[in-house]
Design a protein around this motif. Structure first.
Motif, PDB file in Angstrom:
ATOM      1  N   SER A  17      38.428  49.685  52.849  1.00  0.00           N
ATOM      2  CA  SER A  17      37.972  48.307  52.000  1.00  0.00           C
ATOM      3  C   SER A  17      36.434  48.488  51.758  1.00  0.00           C
ATOM      4  O   SER A  17      35.949  47.716  50.914  1.00  0.00           O
ATOM      5  CB  SER A  17      38.389  47.160  52.808  1.00  0.00           C
ATOM      6  OG  SER A  17      37.408  46.998  54.013  1.00  0.00           O
ATOM      7  N   ILE A  18      35.901  49.366  52.616  1.00  0.00           N
ATOM      8  CA  ILE A  18      34.139  49.162  52.460  1.00  0.00           C
ATOM      9  C   ILE A  18      33.759  49.656  51.143  1.00  0.00           C
ATOM     10  O   ILE A  18      33.009  48.950  50.437  1.00  0.00           O
ATOM     11  CB  ILE A  18      33.776  50.303  53.560  1.00  0.00           C
ATOM     12  CG1 ILE A  18      34.008  49.784  54.999  1.00  0.00           C
ATOM     13  CG2 ILE A  18      32.231  50.703  53.136  1.00  0.00           C
ATOM     14  CD1 ILE A  18      33.458  50.648  56.132  1.00  0.00           C
TER      15      ILE A  18
ATOM     16  N   LYS B   6      31.710  40.872  36.212  1.00  0.00           N
ATOM     17  CA  LYS B   6      32.797  39.930  36.715  1.00  0.00           C
ATOM     18  C   LYS B   6      33.429  40.965  37.470  1.00  0.00           C
ATOM     19  O   LYS B   6      33.745  42.218  37.459  1.00  0.00           O
ATOM     20  CB  LYS B   6      33.707  39.540  35.440  1.00  0.00           C
ATOM     21  CG  LYS B   6      33.075  38.604  34.525  1.00  0.00           C
ATOM     22  CD  LYS B   6      33.875  38.321  33.400  1.00  0.00           C
ATOM     23  CE  LYS B   6      33.505  37.312  32.515  1.00  0.00           C
ATOM     24  NZ  LYS B   6      32.177  37.648  31.970  1.00  0.00           N
ATOM     25  N   ILE B   7      34.032  40.476  38.639  1.00  0.00           N
ATOM     26  CA  ILE B   7      34.662  41.454  39.747  1.00  0.00           C
ATOM     27  C   ILE B   7      36.007  41.935  39.293  1.00  0.00           C
ATOM     28  O   ILE B   7      36.336  43.125  39.487  1.00  0.00           O
ATOM     29  CB  ILE B   7      34.873  40.437  41.003  1.00  0.00           C
ATOM     30  CG1 ILE B   7      33.662  39.859  41.509  1.00  0.00           C
ATOM     31  CG2 ILE B   7      35.603  41.002  42.015  1.00  0.00           C
ATOM     32  CD1 ILE B   7      33.621  38.941  42.704  1.00  0.00           C
ATOM     33  N   ILE B   8      36.708  40.970  38.617  1.00  0.00           N
ATOM     34  CA  ILE B   8      37.937  41.438  37.827  1.00  0.00           C
ATOM     35  C   ILE B   8      37.886  41.027  36.380  1.00  0.00           C
ATOM     36  O   ILE B   8      37.610  39.867  35.881  1.00  0.00           O
ATOM     37  CB  ILE B   8      39.308  40.558  38.410  1.00  0.00           C
ATOM     38  CG1 ILE B   8      39.380  41.036  39.819  1.00  0.00           C
ATOM     39  CG2 ILE B   8      40.506  41.164  37.816  1.00  0.00           C
ATOM     40  CD1 ILE B   8      40.578  40.068  40.510  1.00  0.00           C
ATOM     41  N   GLU B   9      37.809  42.035  35.362  1.00  0.00           N
ATOM     42  CA  GLU B   9      37.680  41.802  34.107  1.00  0.00           C
ATOM     43  C   GLU B   9      38.770  40.964  33.824  1.00  0.00           C
ATOM     44  O   GLU B   9      40.036  41.155  34.064  1.00  0.00           O
ATOM     45  CB  GLU B   9      37.778  43.251  33.473  1.00  0.00           C
ATOM     46  CG  GLU B   9      36.458  43.881  33.879  1.00  0.00           C
ATOM     47  CD  GLU B   9      35.294  43.547  33.360  1.00  0.00           C
ATOM     48  OE1 GLU B   9      35.110  42.399  32.552  1.00  0.00           O
ATOM     49  OE2 GLU B   9      34.102  43.822  33.558  1.00  0.00           O
ATOM     50  N   PRO B  10      38.716  40.068  32.745  1.00  0.00           N
ATOM     51  CA  PRO B  10      39.735  39.213  32.387  1.00  0.00           C
ATOM     52  C   PRO B  10      40.706  39.762  31.340  1.00  0.00           C
ATOM     53  O   PRO B  10      40.238  40.777  30.831  1.00  0.00           O
ATOM     54  CB  PRO B  10      38.903  37.914  31.747  1.00  0.00           C
ATOM     55  CG  PRO B  10      37.885  38.523  31.286  1.00  0.00           C
ATOM     56  CD  PRO B  10      37.259  39.524  32.255  1.00  0.00           C
ATOM     57  N   ARG B  11      41.870  39.476  31.285  1.00  0.00           N
ATOM     58  CA  ARG B  11      42.762  39.944  30.434  1.00  0.00           C
ATOM     59  C   ARG B  11      43.311  38.915  29.228  1.00  0.00           C
ATOM     60  O   ARG B  11      43.207  37.731  29.657  1.00  0.00           O
ATOM     61  CB  ARG B  11      44.082  40.660  31.302  1.00  0.00           C
ATOM     62  CG  ARG B  11      45.256  40.922  30.294  1.00  0.00           C
ATOM     63  CD  ARG B  11      46.490  41.030  31.276  1.00  0.00           C
ATOM     64  NE  ARG B  11      46.311  42.042  32.252  1.00  0.00           N
ATOM     65  CZ  ARG B  11      47.082  42.074  33.255  1.00  0.00           C
ATOM     66  NH1 ARG B  11      48.204  41.248  33.280  1.00  0.00           N
ATOM     67  NH2 ARG B  11      46.949  43.099  34.102  1.00  0.00           N
TER      68      ARG B  11
ATOM     69  N   ARG C 156      31.940  47.135  48.572  1.00  0.00           N
ATOM     70  CA  ARG C 156      30.241  47.740  47.925  1.00  0.00           C
ATOM     71  C   ARG C 156      30.304  47.561  46.504  1.00  0.00           C
ATOM     72  O   ARG C 156      29.382  47.220  46.049  1.00  0.00           O
ATOM     73  CB  ARG C 156      30.157  49.209  48.479  1.00  0.00           C
ATOM     74  CG  ARG C 156      29.852  49.322  49.716  1.00  0.00           C
ATOM     75  CD  ARG C 156      29.540  50.868  50.165  1.00  0.00           C
ATOM     76  NE  ARG C 156      28.348  51.322  49.545  1.00  0.00           N
ATOM     77  CZ  ARG C 156      28.104  52.688  49.474  1.00  0.00           C
ATOM     78  NH1 ARG C 156      28.620  53.480  50.177  1.00  0.00           N
ATOM     79  NH2 ARG C 156      27.032  52.981  48.597  1.00  0.00           N
ATOM     80  N   SER C 157      31.410  48.094  45.928  1.00  0.00           N
ATOM     81  CA  SER C 157      31.511  47.895  44.552  1.00  0.00           C
ATOM     82  C   SER C 157      31.678  46.664  43.994  1.00  0.00           C
ATOM     83  O   SER C 157      31.005  46.057  42.860  1.00  0.00           O
ATOM     84  CB  SER C 157      32.773  48.532  43.862  1.00  0.00           C
ATOM     85  OG  SER C 157      32.807  48.582  42.610  1.00  0.00           O
ATOM     86  N   ILE C 158      32.276  45.636  44.792  1.00  0.00           N
ATOM     87  CA  ILE C 158      32.194  44.247  44.328  1.00  0.00           C
ATOM     88  C   ILE C 158      30.694  43.678  44.626  1.00  0.00           C
ATOM     89  O   ILE C 158      30.151  42.871  43.746  1.00  0.00           O
ATOM     90  CB  ILE C 158      33.154  43.502  45.470  1.00  0.00           C
ATOM     91  CG1 ILE C 158      34.619  43.590  44.998  1.00  0.00           C
ATOM     92  CG2 ILE C 158      33.004  42.023  45.399  1.00  0.00           C
ATOM     93  CD1 ILE C 158      35.723  43.246  45.926  1.00  0.00           C
ATOM     94  N   GLY C 159      30.225  43.949  45.387  1.00  0.00           N
ATOM     95  CA  GLY C 159      28.549  43.482  45.808  1.00  0.00           C
ATOM     96  C   GLY C 159      27.899  44.216  44.547  1.00  0.00           C
ATOM     97  O   GLY C 159      27.138  43.290  44.187  1.00  0.00           O
ATOM     98  N   SER C 160      28.118  45.552  44.085  1.00  0.00           N
ATOM     99  CA  SER C 160      27.234  45.989  43.057  1.00  0.00           C
ATOM    100  C   SER C 160      27.505  45.225  41.747  1.00  0.00           C
ATOM    101  O   SER C 160      26.723  44.737  41.098  1.00  0.00           O
ATOM    102  CB  SER C 160      27.444  47.358  42.709  1.00  0.00           C
ATOM    103  OG  SER C 160      27.223  47.861  41.661  1.00  0.00           O
TER     104      SER C 160
ATOM    105  N   ILE D 297      39.538  45.950  38.970  1.00  0.00           N
ATOM    106  CA  ILE D 297      39.131  45.345  40.247  1.00  0.00           C
ATOM    107  C   ILE D 297      38.218  46.467  40.786  1.00  0.00           C
ATOM    108  O   ILE D 297      38.548  47.685  40.596  1.00  0.00           O
ATOM    109  CB  ILE D 297      40.049  45.029  41.285  1.00  0.00           C
ATOM    110  CG1 ILE D 297      39.505  44.274  42.531  1.00  0.00           C
ATOM    111  CG2 ILE D 297      40.894  46.180  41.753  1.00  0.00           C
ATOM    112  CD1 ILE D 297      40.610  43.386  43.391  1.00  0.00           C
ATOM    113  N   ALA D 298      37.191  46.079  41.474  1.00  0.00           N
ATOM    114  CA  ALA D 298      36.275  46.993  41.929  1.00  0.00           C
ATOM    115  C   ALA D 298      36.843  48.256  42.717  1.00  0.00           C
ATOM    116  O   ALA D 298      37.592  47.987  43.543  1.00  0.00           O
ATOM    117  CB  ALA D 298      35.031  46.326  42.858  1.00  0.00           C
TER     118      ALA D 298
END
Length: 360
Positions: A17-18, A33-38, A22-26, A233-234
């Motif tokens: 998960s690390i 956006k953490i998850i791009e909308p569809r 990290r990608s989510i934080g970036s 997702i990141a």
């Protein structure tokens, strides 16, 4: 030995998960956006639809209880004295009733609106949805499990299925727990809470023109929508980068979340009840819908110690996944993985260890 395997598994999930965290934080620090909308079909569900489907769900549970009482010759007043096998039989019958109810509800929606997207099914995104569910589980599992561990130190965690499985451990109870807690419950609960309740709350509007459609429902034909946009997702749910630039439909929808930017033939009542939805709509209202749904979800698990607290957090993530994708598959997948993880280790305890000993 079993506890060593448990810790090894937990450490593996944490390490995995690390990079995702990290990608989510970036992405968050870069205001992405953490998850791009569809691009997805906006909800056509009205209060009439929601009430009818919840009524069917309630009737299914009443029928399940009556059927159990007849088959097991046990009154509900005797529930405290029921054996583990009887408890599991009740849960299994109730689970079958729930699956039957949601199947009827989904069939009703498809028949009324002639579109499988209304039940959160996007066949072209199955692979992306499964990856999204797995990535979300890796991200949230350490948080939920640590929270459950800390809260269980204050108040003992209780779950009727787990207690019945330990009290009367045999192959029937094991199969029944997997069937009810890992298969039936995630499917039924995600359909009810995300596909029905949150879905309706997201389209609920008190604007004069839109309020009527919030009650009676209605839809347009959005067959020309681009529904092939990747969901990201990141760190790993999708390799493609999606640029966050507002489209004309996004800007129009910000001013009126139920406006349609394309004039298309009506197939329901009334036209202003929906739109082609990407990352559109009132974000504040969307979060209100997620929070309200999560509160209901958590309250439905009262009596299980302090479990409603981490379950509220889990439900927030489930609601966010649904809001961004419009698909129930990642929600069901994450829910199954979350429940299956706990049931797996309890099963290992029963088969190879001491079922009364608590794993951390």
């Amino acid at each position: 030995m079993l506890d060593i395997l448990f810790y090894a598994c937990m450490i593996s999930i944490f390490v995995t998960s690390i990079p995702i965290w990290r990608s989510i934080g970036s992405r968050y620090s870069n205001k992405r956006k953490i998850i791009e909308p569809r691009e997805k079909l906006a909800s056509p569900i009205g209060l009439v639809d929601l009430g009818a489907m919840l009524l069917v769900w309630l009737l299914s549970q009443l029928i399940a209880v009556a059927l159990f009482s007849k088959v097991a010759n046990v009154e509900l007043s005797q529930i405290d004295s029921m054996t583990g096998g009887q408890v599991m039989l009740l849960m299994l019958i109730a689970g079958i009733g729930q699956l039957t109810a949601v199947a009827i509800g989904m069939a009703y929606l498809v028949l009324r609106y002639s579109d499988t997207r209304v039940i959160g099914w996007y066949a072209q995104h199955v692979q992306a949805d499964l990856k999204l569910a797995l990535a979300a589980f890796v991200v949230i599992a350490p948080v939920v499990l640590v929270a459950q561990l800390l809260l269980s130190m204050l108040v003992e965690y209780k779950h009727p299925a787990m207690e019945a499985m330990v009290a009367d451990a045999n192959y029937f109870t094991i199969i029944a727990v997997w069937g009810s807690a890992v298969v039936a419950a995630p499917i039924a609960e995600e359909v009810v809470f995300r596909g029905w309740i949150q879905n309706w709350l997201q389209r609920l509007s008190f604007q004069p023109g839109a309020f009527t459609s919030s009650v009676v429902g209605g839809t347009r034909d959005h067959s020309n929508n681009n529904l092939d946009d990747a969901v990201e997702i990141a760190a790993g749910a999708s390799g493609a980068e999606v640029v966050d630039e507002p489209t004309d439909s996004d800007l129009a929808a910000d001013s009126n979340p139920y406006a349609s930017t394309v004039q298309l033939p009506l197939r329901g009542l009334p036209a202003d009840g929906l739109m082609a939805q990407g990352d559109s709509g009132n974000q504040r209202d969307n979060w209100i819908a997620i929070v309200i749904t999560s509160l209901i979800f958590a309250l439905m698990h009262l009596g299980q110690g302090l479990a409603p607290i981490p379950l509220f957090g889990l439900s927030i993530l489930l609601g966010y996944l649904y809001q961004r994708t419009g698909s129930l598959l990642p929600c069901i997948g994450l829910h199954m993985l979350n429940n299956g993880y706990s049931v797996f280790w309890l099963t290992m305890q029963i088969l190879f260890g001491d079922p009364t000993a608590d794993l951390p």
